[in-house]
Each structure stands twice: as structure tokens, then as C-alpha cells.
Design a protein around this motif. Structure first.
Motif, PDB file in Angstrom:
ATOM      1  N   GLU A   2      49.237  38.566  37.080  1.00 10.80           N
ATOM      2  CA  GLU A   2      49.338  39.916  37.607  1.00 10.80           C
ATOM      3  C   GLU A   2      48.524  40.858  36.727  1.00 10.80           C
ATOM      4  O   GLU A   2      48.388  40.643  35.535  1.00 10.80           O
ATOM      5  CB  GLU A   2      50.807  40.343  37.603  1.00 10.80           C
ATOM      6  CG  GLU A   2      51.073  41.548  38.468  1.00 10.80           C
ATOM      7  CD  GLU A   2      52.548  41.815  38.629  1.00 10.80           C
ATOM      8  OE1 GLU A   2      52.956  42.943  38.355  1.00 10.80           O
ATOM      9  OE2 GLU A   2      53.270  40.879  39.006  1.00 10.80           O
ATOM     10  N   ASN A   3      47.978  41.912  37.310  1.00  6.52           N
ATOM     11  CA  ASN A   3      47.118  42.857  36.590  1.00  6.52           C
ATOM     12  C   ASN A   3      45.865  42.188  36.031  1.00  6.52           C
ATOM     13  O   ASN A   3      45.425  42.498  34.934  1.00  6.52           O
ATOM     14  CB  ASN A   3      47.869  43.557  35.455  1.00  6.52           C
ATOM     15  CG  ASN A   3      48.977  44.440  35.964  1.00  6.52           C
ATOM     16  OD1 ASN A   3      48.856  45.033  37.028  1.00  6.52           O
ATOM     17  ND2 ASN A   3      50.059  44.518  35.217  1.00  6.52           N
ATOM     18  N   SER A   4      45.312  41.261  36.803  1.00  5.84           N
ATOM     19  CA  SER A   4      44.068  40.635  36.374  1.00  5.84           C
ATOM     20  C   SER A   4      43.193  40.383  37.594  1.00  5.84           C
ATOM     21  O   SER A   4      43.664  40.408  38.736  1.00  5.84           O
ATOM     22  CB  SER A   4      44.323  39.332  35.622  1.00  5.84           C
ATOM     23  OG  SER A   4      44.798  38.337  36.500  1.00  5.84           O
ATOM     24  N   PRO A  22      42.020  40.697  32.430  1.00  2.00           N
ATOM     25  CA  PRO A  22      43.064  41.710  32.622  1.00  2.00           C
ATOM     26  C   PRO A  22      42.471  43.067  32.996  1.00  2.00           C
ATOM     27  O   PRO A  22      41.446  43.475  32.455  1.00  2.00           O
ATOM     28  CB  PRO A  22      43.768  41.767  31.267  1.00  2.00           C
ATOM     29  CG  PRO A  22      42.763  41.252  30.291  1.00  2.00           C
ATOM     30  CD  PRO A  22      41.897  40.281  31.035  1.00  2.00           C
ATOM     31  N   THR A  23      43.123  43.740  33.922  1.00  2.00           N
ATOM     32  CA  THR A  23      42.654  45.056  34.359  1.00  2.00           C
ATOM     33  C   THR A  23      43.370  46.197  33.658  1.00  2.00           C
ATOM     34  O   THR A  23      43.018  47.352  33.849  1.00  2.00           O
ATOM     35  CB  THR A  23      42.849  45.229  35.879  1.00  2.00           C
ATOM     36  OG1 THR A  23      44.237  45.057  36.184  1.00  2.00           O
ATOM     37  CG2 THR A  23      42.010  44.238  36.663  1.00  2.00           C
ATOM     38  N   ASP A  24      44.351  45.872  32.847  1.00  2.00           N
ATOM     39  CA  ASP A  24      45.173  46.923  32.234  1.00  2.00           C
ATOM     40  C   ASP A  24      44.885  47.133  30.746  1.00  2.00           C
ATOM     41  O   ASP A  24      45.660  47.774  30.046  1.00  2.00           O
ATOM     42  CB  ASP A  24      46.655  46.611  32.437  1.00  2.00           C
ATOM     43  CG  ASP A  24      47.070  45.263  31.866  1.00  2.00           C
ATOM     44  OD1 ASP A  24      46.193  44.493  31.416  1.00  2.00           O
ATOM     45  OD2 ASP A  24      48.285  44.974  31.874  1.00  2.00           O
ATOM     46  N   THR A  93      37.910  46.373  36.374  1.00  2.68           N
ATOM     47  CA  THR A  93      38.828  47.092  37.253  1.00  2.68           C
ATOM     48  C   THR A  93      39.126  46.196  38.454  1.00  2.68           C
ATOM     49  O   THR A  93      38.395  45.221  38.701  1.00  2.68           O
ATOM     50  CB  THR A  93      38.211  48.412  37.765  1.00  2.68           C
ATOM     51  OG1 THR A  93      37.094  48.097  38.597  1.00  2.68           O
ATOM     52  CG2 THR A  93      37.786  49.323  36.613  1.00  2.68           C
ATOM     53  N   PRO A  94      40.148  46.517  39.215  1.00  5.58           N
ATOM     54  CA  PRO A  94      40.431  45.711  40.415  1.00  5.58           C
ATOM     55  C   PRO A  94      39.242  45.626  41.370  1.00  5.58           C
ATOM     56  O   PRO A  94      39.096  44.633  42.089  1.00  5.58           O
ATOM     57  CB  PRO A  94      41.615  46.435  41.060  1.00  5.58           C
ATOM     58  CG  PRO A  94      42.323  47.077  39.901  1.00  5.58           C
ATOM     59  CD  PRO A  94      41.210  47.514  38.976  1.00  5.58           C
ATOM     60  N   ASP A  97      37.045  42.341  41.285  1.00  6.06           N
ATOM     61  CA  ASP A  97      37.623  41.026  41.575  1.00  6.06           C
ATOM     62  C   ASP A  97      36.633  40.184  42.379  1.00  6.06           C
ATOM     63  O   ASP A  97      36.103  40.631  43.398  1.00  6.06           O
ATOM     64  CB  ASP A  97      38.930  41.169  42.356  1.00  6.06           C
ATOM     65  CG  ASP A  97      39.691  39.858  42.448  1.00  6.06           C
ATOM     66  OD1 ASP A  97      39.591  39.034  41.508  1.00  6.06           O
ATOM     67  OD2 ASP A  97      40.382  39.650  43.463  1.00  6.06           O
TER      68      ASP A  97
END
Length: 107
Positions: A2-4, A22-24, A93-94, A97
Motif C-alpha cells: 500500500e502507498n507504493s 513508496p509514494t509517501d 507519485t501515484p 505507476d
């Protein structure tokens, strides 16, 4: 995870490495490549002044436009293509992806 997001690095011979990014954490694509011990020198540490993190974007969902510093550096590279980017200037960032890149040789 999650968050990746999923980043793909296409290597010589057509092999592909799939990386979780990771996006966070505010990382750049360059930092993700280095964390996975791929051959990216990134001598300037992400300041867009050396171009040793040059990648060619092979497939991309949606990339932000390059800034002036990045454009200037890319224009100075003899082996840059229309799809060239500095991985230090691509924030994870998302929106990224599924990004597929090839690490460019230095010469």
C-alpha cells in the motif's frame, strides 16, 4: 504494498526488473534506483547538474513537464533522446505507476 507504485527497469537483453516505490516518502526515481543498487551514479545527488542519472522513458502513464535545469542538462547530452529524463527530477507519485525506464549509459 500500500502507498507504493510499480516502476519497471528494462535492462539489456530485454529483461525487466519490477521495483516497488513508496509514494509517501517524497523519493525520486533516482533514489529508488539507487536503493535497489542499480547502476545510477547520480554524482550531484539530485541537483540536476550532472546528468549521471539519465534514463530513457519507454512507457509512461503521465510525466510532469521537465524544468528548465533538466532541459538544459538533457540538451548537453550527446546520446539523449526525445524520451530522455533525469531520474532525479521525477518525484515518485501515484501518477508514475507503471513507469518503464531504461538506464542510459554515460557515453
Amino acid at each position: 504494498m500500500e502507498n507504493s507504485i510499480r516502476l519497471i527497469v528494462r535492462q539489456e537483453g530485454g529483461q525487466q526488473l519490477e521495483l516497488d516505490a513508496p509514494t509517501d516518502m517524497g523519493l525520486t526515481v533516482m533514489e529508488v534506483l539507487k536503493a535497489h543498487e542499480l547502476e545510477v551514479q547520480a554524482m550531484c545527488g539530485g541537483m540536476a547538474i550532472c546528468a549521471t542519472c539519465h534514463v530513457e522513458v519507454l512507457e509512461s502513464p503521465q510525466l510532469p513537464e521537465p524544468g528548465d535545469d533538466e532541459v538544459y542538462m538533457l540538451e548537453s547530452l550527446p546520446h539523449a533522446t526525445a524520451a530522455s529524463r533525469l531520474s532525479c527530477q521525477l518525484r515518485v507519485t501515484p501518477d508514475l505507476d507503471g513507469l518503464v525506464v531504461r538506464i542510459m549509459p554515460e557515453a
